[in-house]
Design a protein around this motif. Structure first.
Motif, PDB file in Angstrom:
ATOM      1  N   ARG A  91     -14.141   2.825  -6.321  1.00 30.21           N
ATOM      2  CA  ARG A  91     -12.973   3.695  -6.569  1.00 30.21           C
ATOM      3  C   ARG A  91     -11.773   3.103  -6.765  1.00 30.21           C
ATOM      4  N   CYS A  92     -11.525   1.811  -6.376  1.00 30.56           N
ATOM      5  CA  CYS A  92     -10.349   1.052  -6.845  1.00 30.56           C
ATOM      6  C   CYS A  92     -10.268   0.576  -8.225  1.00 30.56           C
ATOM      7  N   LYS A  93     -11.562   0.335  -8.600  1.00 27.55           N
ATOM      8  CA  LYS A  93     -11.624   0.001 -10.118  1.00 27.55           C
ATOM      9  C   LYS A  93     -11.574   0.749 -11.151  1.00 27.55           C
ATOM     10  N   ILE A  94     -11.515   2.183 -10.719  1.00 27.89           N
ATOM     11  CA  ILE A  94     -11.166   3.121 -11.534  1.00 27.89           C
ATOM     12  C   ILE A  94     -10.144   4.010 -10.931  1.00 27.89           C
ATOM     13  N   CYS A  95      -9.188   3.315 -10.286  1.00 24.51           N
ATOM     14  CA  CYS A  95      -8.089   4.379  -9.399  1.00 24.51           C
ATOM     15  C   CYS A  95      -6.858   4.589 -10.677  1.00 24.51           C
ATOM     16  N   PRO A  96      -6.737   5.981 -10.761  1.00 24.91           N
ATOM     17  CA  PRO A  96      -5.818   6.360 -11.519  1.00 24.91           C
ATOM     18  C   PRO A  96      -4.294   6.640 -11.162  1.00 24.91           C
ATOM     19  N   ASP A  97      -4.276   6.499  -9.682  1.00 22.49           N
ATOM     20  CA  ASP A  97      -2.951   6.748  -8.990  1.00 22.49           C
ATOM     21  C   ASP A  97      -2.515   5.529  -8.055  1.00 22.49           C
ATOM     22  N   ALA A  98      -2.672   4.312  -8.472  1.00 25.67           N
ATOM     23  CA  ALA A  98      -2.549   3.275  -7.549  1.00 25.67           C
ATOM     24  C   ALA A  98      -0.948   2.926  -7.469  1.00 25.67           C
ATOM     25  N   LEU A  99      -0.109   3.537  -8.357  1.00 26.62           N
ATOM     26  CA  LEU A  99       1.310   3.530  -8.336  1.00 26.62           C
ATOM     27  C   LEU A  99       1.996   4.380  -7.477  1.00 26.62           C
ATOM     28  N   GLY A 100       1.210   5.324  -6.683  1.00 29.20           N
ATOM     29  CA  GLY A 100       2.244   6.072  -5.770  1.00 29.20           C
ATOM     30  C   GLY A 100       2.648   7.236  -6.241  1.00 29.20           C
ATOM     31  N   GLU A 101       2.122   7.957  -7.207  1.00 26.49           N
ATOM     32  CA  GLU A 101       2.856   9.069  -7.840  1.00 26.49           C
ATOM     33  C   GLU A 101       2.714  10.488  -6.851  1.00 26.49           C
ATOM     34  N   ALA A 102       1.899  10.278  -5.694  1.00 28.73           N
ATOM     35  CA  ALA A 102       2.031  11.450  -4.899  1.00 28.73           C
ATOM     36  C   ALA A 102       3.092  11.314  -3.789  1.00 28.73           C
ATOM     37  N   SER A 103       4.015  10.274  -3.999  1.00 22.95           N
ATOM     38  CA  SER A 103       4.924   9.902  -2.824  1.00 22.95           C
ATOM     39  C   SER A 103       6.293  10.205  -2.952  1.00 22.95           C
ATOM     40  N   ASP A 104       7.289  10.125  -2.215  1.00 23.16           N
ATOM     41  CA  ASP A 104       8.652  10.311  -2.234  1.00 23.16           C
ATOM     42  C   ASP A 104       9.213   9.074  -2.565  1.00 23.16           C
ATOM     43  N   VAL A 105       8.690   7.645  -2.199  1.00 22.40           N
ATOM     44  CA  VAL A 105       8.938   6.478  -2.569  1.00 22.40           C
ATOM     45  C   VAL A 105       7.867   5.606  -2.496  1.00 22.40           C
ATOM     46  N   ALA A 106       7.636   4.631  -3.454  1.00 20.44           N
ATOM     47  CA  ALA A 106       6.395   3.947  -3.746  1.00 20.44           C
ATOM     48  C   ALA A 106       7.142   2.390  -3.466  1.00 20.44           C
ATOM     49  N   VAL A 107       6.601   1.286  -3.075  1.00 21.11           N
ATOM     50  CA  VAL A 107       6.885  -0.100  -2.894  1.00 21.11           C
ATOM     51  C   VAL A 107       6.114  -0.980  -3.385  1.00 21.11           C
ATOM     52  N   ALA A 108       6.743  -2.029  -4.019  1.00 21.35           N
ATOM     53  CA  ALA A 108       5.661  -2.712  -4.567  1.00 21.35           C
ATOM     54  C   ALA A 108       6.256  -4.356  -4.485  1.00 21.35           C
ATOM     55  N   ASP A 109       5.127  -5.228  -4.692  1.00 18.33           N
ATOM     56  CA  ASP A 109       5.723  -6.692  -4.605  1.00 18.33           C
ATOM     57  C   ASP A 109       6.408  -7.011  -5.830  1.00 18.33           C
ATOM     58  N   VAL A 110       7.314  -7.930  -6.140  1.00 18.39           N
ATOM     59  CA  VAL A 110       8.068  -8.193  -7.363  1.00 18.39           C
ATOM     60  C   VAL A 110       7.737  -9.706  -7.772  1.00 18.39           C
ATOM     61  N   TRP A 111       6.857 -10.416  -7.553  1.00 21.96           N
ATOM     62  CA  TRP A 111       6.560 -11.605  -8.173  1.00 21.96           C
ATOM     63  C   TRP A 111       6.390 -11.736  -9.629  1.00 21.96           C
ATOM     64  N   PRO A 112       7.404 -12.314 -10.201  1.00 20.82           N
ATOM     65  CA  PRO A 112       7.334 -12.476 -11.744  1.00 20.82           C
ATOM     66  C   PRO A 112       5.747 -12.775 -12.181  1.00 20.82           C
ATOM     67  N   GLY A 113       5.236 -12.243 -13.039  1.00 17.73           N
ATOM     68  CA  GLY A 113       3.740 -12.581 -13.300  1.00 17.73           C
ATOM     69  C   GLY A 113       2.718 -12.140 -12.481  1.00 17.73           C
ATOM     70  N   GLY A 114       3.048 -11.582 -11.361  1.00 22.81           N
ATOM     71  CA  GLY A 114       1.972 -11.012 -10.440  1.00 22.81           C
ATOM     72  C   GLY A 114       1.677 -11.703  -9.446  1.00 22.81           C
ATOM     73  N   ALA A 115       2.129 -12.992  -9.239  1.00 22.92           N
ATOM     74  CA  ALA A 115       1.667 -13.423  -8.231  1.00 22.92           C
ATOM     75  C   ALA A 115       2.734 -14.410  -7.529  1.00 22.92           C
ATOM     76  N   PRO A 116       2.690 -14.918  -6.121  1.00 26.60           N
ATOM     77  CA  PRO A 116       3.761 -15.447  -5.680  1.00 26.60           C
ATOM     78  C   PRO A 116       3.650 -17.150  -6.282  1.00 26.60           C
ATOM     79  N   THR A 117       4.806 -17.796  -6.290  1.00 25.85           N
ATOM     80  CA  THR A 117       4.723 -19.433  -6.574  1.00 25.85           C
ATOM     81  C   THR A 117       4.911 -20.033  -5.378  1.00 25.85           C
ATOM     82  N   GLY A 118       5.391 -19.278  -4.224  1.00 25.03           N
ATOM     83  CA  GLY A 118       5.694 -19.940  -2.701  1.00 25.03           C
ATOM     84  C   GLY A 118       6.172 -18.957  -2.120  1.00 25.03           C
ATOM     85  N   GLU A 119       6.752 -19.175  -0.872  1.00 21.14           N
ATOM     86  CA  GLU A 119       7.412 -18.365   0.057  1.00 21.14           C
ATOM     87  C   GLU A 119       8.726 -18.044  -0.420  1.00 21.14           C
TER      88      GLU A 119
END
Ligand SMILES: Cc1cc2nc3c(=O)[nH]c(=O)nc-3n(C[C@H](O)[C@H](O)[C@H](O)COP(=O)(O)OP(=O)(O)OC[C@H]3O[C@@H](n4cnc5c(N)ncnc54)[C@H](O)[C@@H]3O)c2cc1C
Ligand code: SF4
Ligand code: SF4
Length: 399
Positions: free
Chosen positions: A269-297
């Motif tokens: 189901r995750c590979k075809i997830c249409p709502d992974a960005l939390g559009e049924a929420s009041d607030v959605a919270v995401a990671d903010v690493w440039p490029g999508g992955a951490p380069t350190g702590e």
């Protein structure tokens, strides 16, 4: 799809737990040998119960709840404030998955008596590698259940018990859990009356338990010896940490844990997830690493995406009262750079849904999630690759 048996057979169940709640426990969420939670037995429902599940199940339908008056971005949906944010409390910021924003908002709702409890997810004390739904009544309890649980969880298995308390409460959950809750709210008026806040993490996918089992295998630890299993946190992202009853401690870096995508074993189901960005929420919270992955702590920085007027006022008040720190604004295109995997998936969905249909599986019905519009961004060649890949995957999953 018209039955739970069909959803499970097509591997579109993500194990949200709603089946257990609606059937009052006649169907329990049971771990399969592959490491997924599935309602068992799949035929334990009365006709009205099954109809309720089919109307809400993430394997059947997904619907945005966001306020249509807010600005619309094709990828990120309707949104208000988008900003960097982190917990003002340093211990929350340190212990949490990223920066403790979800924990802080949950704690704030309790402190300010807007909610009597927070309904969310934590480690199962009896089997710490596994997770279960949890009710936290104090800010300390919310903090004790901070952090991301990357394995199977069935949060909605507890939703009936939460509703039966007949008190205002907040829900922190994955986007698909909140999507099911939103769909269920049209059939169960207690939800809109009692759920005062819906808080989501942006979600890249839920691994089956096989991912965690593989780690134990590599460490030479039996699950019965595990006394603590933390996927991340205590830093951002922080290491995956396993402790045993014999006093052994193992730590594996986040990048090492997730470097080989072939081992993630995320739900179909995750590979075809249409709502992974939390559009049924009041607030959605995401990671903010440039490029999508951490380069350190780092000290912990999240990106918030406000999805409703209520979410806007909650963030504002938590900030004004000194609980939440807000940083610079983030644009949807900045988020594209921080979540490239989400953008790739979102534009591939239309093709993947056609692939499902090719394989004889009814794709997820989506409302307000712009699947067809985003699908136009693929070249014909990319479209065919995605379509054929999805058809092959679903055939394998069903086999
Ligand atoms: C399976 C999974 C996949 C993710 N993929 C991404 C991604 O692709 N991109 C991204 O930006 N972020 C992703 N995250 C979210 C990220 O790990 C952080 O949780 C998020 O940034 C919020 O951080 P925080 O510090 O505010 O959360 P915290 O303050 O640590 O709070 C986390 C809250 O989430 C609840 N929770 C934890 N795990 C689950 C679960 N499995 N189901 C339901 N509730 C849960 C906890 O009970 C807690 O209340 C994912 C999280 C999970 C669980
Ligand atoms: S409602 Fe949830 S538990 Fe039931 S079949 Fe759908 S995803 Fe699975
Ligand atoms: S990717 Fe989608 S379906 Fe999978 S766990 Fe996350 S929100 Fe749920």
């Amino acid at each position: 799809m018209t039955t739970v048996a069909e959803i499970v057979a097509n591997d579109l169940c993500v194990g949200c737990g709603l089946c257990e709640a609606v059937s009052e426990g006649r169907a329990r969420m049971v771990m399969t040998p592959d490491g997924s939670l599935r309602p068992t037995p799949v035929d334990a429902f009365s006709a009205p119960e099954e109809a309720k599940i089919i109307a809400s199940c993430p394997g059947v339908v997904a619907e945005a709840r966001s306020a249509p008056h807010l600005p619309l971005d094709p990828v990120w949906g309707h949104h208000g404030t988008m900003r960097y944010a982190w917990a003002a409390n340093p211990s929350v910021r340190f212990e949490a998955a990223t920066a403790g924003v979800l924990t802080t908002l949950g704690q704030y709702l309790l402190h300010s008596q807007m909610a009597a409890f927070v309904f969310h997810t934590g480690a199962d004390p009896a089997q710490p590698m596994r997770s279960r739904w949890v009710i936290s009544e104090t800010p300390e309890e919310v903090q004790a259940n901070t952090g991301s649980r990357y394995g199977p969880t069935a949060p909605l298995a507890g939703i009936e018990l939460a509703l039966e308390r007949n008190e205002p409460f907040a829900v922190i959950a994955k986007p698909c859990d909140l999507g099911a809750l939103h769909r269920l709210s049209s059939l169960d008026p207690r939800i809109d009356r009692l759920v005062v806040a819906r808080l989501a993490m942006v979600c890249g996918g839920q691994s089956r338990l096989s991912k965690s089992r593989l780690l134990l295998e590599e460490l030479g630890v039996d699950e019965s010896e595990v006394s603590m299993f933390r996927y991340r946190g205590h830093g951002n992202p922080g290491p995956t940490r396993v402790e045993t009853s014999g006093g052994e401690v193992f730590e594996i870096g986040y990048l090492q844990m997730w470097e080989d995508e072939g081992t993630w074993d995320v739900e179909t189901r995750c590979k075809i997830c249409p709502d992974a960005l939390g559009e049924a929420s009041d607030v959605a919270v995401a990671d903010v690493w440039p490029g999508g992955a951490p380069t350190g702590e780092d000290e912990g920085f999240s990106g918030i995406i406000v999805r409703s007027d209520y979410g806007e006022s909650l963030v504002e008040r938590a900030h004004r009262d000194g609980c939440l720190v807000l940083g610079e604004t983030i644009s949807p295109r900045d988020f594209d750079d921080m979540q490239p995997h989400q953008v790739r998936k979102k534009v591939a969905l239309a093709a993947r849904y056609e692939g499902l249909a090719d394989a004889g599986v009814h794709p997820i019905t989506t409302r307000g999630l712009r699947v067809a519009e985003l699908g136009d961004r693929l070249t014909p060649g990319e479209y065919t690759t995605q379509r054929n890949g999805a058809a092959a995957r679903i055939k394998r999953a069903r086999a």
